[in-house]
Design a protein around this motif. Structure first.
Motif: not given
Length: 231
Positions: A12-16, A19-24, A27-28, A89-101
């Motif tokens: 899962l963590i290997i992007p297609s 696809v950049s792993p930095l894409q929001n 990550q979501l 660590l996924l908790v703040p990362l996810h909330f930040n990505n949701v906010r950006i989206q």
């Protein structure tokens, strides 16, 4: 079960490709899939610990004390602690990505609403130009009466002439219709923005809370297990 889950996580963590792993969005999706499958390693660890406990207590004599390196329970509890840290660590990362989206979606909605209002203003200006220029109205009548326009084009021209005649007799109707159209655009904009915020909130709470619960569960299992092994 544990090894298959870890292999699944690794895939899962290997992007297609491309696809950049930095894409929001990537990550979501990654966070959602990791959390949705997060309970599987916990079940595997529970089976491993339970099986080890049954094996050690099945005989009458006391079990021999094993070295931590050779004890599968040590590695299971260590893995549990690491997974607890990961999901924490996924908790703040996810909330930040949701906010950006959510911000991106609202920005897109705002741009579409502004474009609609700009198009409306352009149409109003065109109508004002037609009403103020009698020659334009005469050309419209000539186009209809000449018979060159047929089918849908003729129907549109006739409808336009009727609208212009109605607006010419009632100049205030232009302002009223413009105001109604602007109200509809703004109401639609508010509705879409509220929907985007609600969906972002639901997604953030569901995945964020699940990830936090997984972090707590894995951390408790890992901490208590390692403490019992060391005692």
């Amino acid at each position: 079960m544990i090894l298959s889950s870890l292999l699944d996580y690794l895939i899962l963590i290997i992007p297609s490709p491309g696809v950049s792993p930095l894409q929001n969005e990537w990550q979501l999706n990654l966070t959602t899939q990791l959390v949705d499958r997060g309970v599987i390693p916990m079940v595997g660890i529970a089976f491993l610990v339970t099986g080890s406990w049954i094996s050690n207590n099945s005989g009458g004599s006391l079990p021999e004390r094993k070295s931590s390196i050779t004890d599968l329970r040590f590695w299971a509890f260590l893995l549990s602690s690491l997974l607890g840290l990961l999901f924490l660590l996924l908790v703040p990362l996810h909330f930040n990505n949701v906010r950006i989206q959510s911000n991106q979606a609202i920005e897109q909605i705002t741009q579409q609403a502004q474009q609609a209002e700009t198009q409306l203003e352009t149409q109003v200006q065109q109508i004002d130009t037609l009403l103020e220029d009698p020659q334009q109205l005469e050309r419209l009548d000539q186009a209809i009466e000449s018979g060159q326009a047929q089918g849908e084009q003729l129907q549109r021209l006739q409808a336009l002439r009727e609208q212009l005649q109605a607006l010419k007799t009632d100049p205030e109707a232009i302002a009223q219709r413009t105001e109604q159209a602007q109200t509809q655009i703004r109401s639609r904009r508010q509705e879409l923005e509220q929907r985007a915020r609600t969906e972002a909130l639901k997604r953030g709470i569901r995945i964020g809370l699940s990830s936090l619960l997984l972090a707590i569960g894995y951390s408790i299992i890992g901490w208590m297990g390692l403490r019992n092994l060391s005692s």
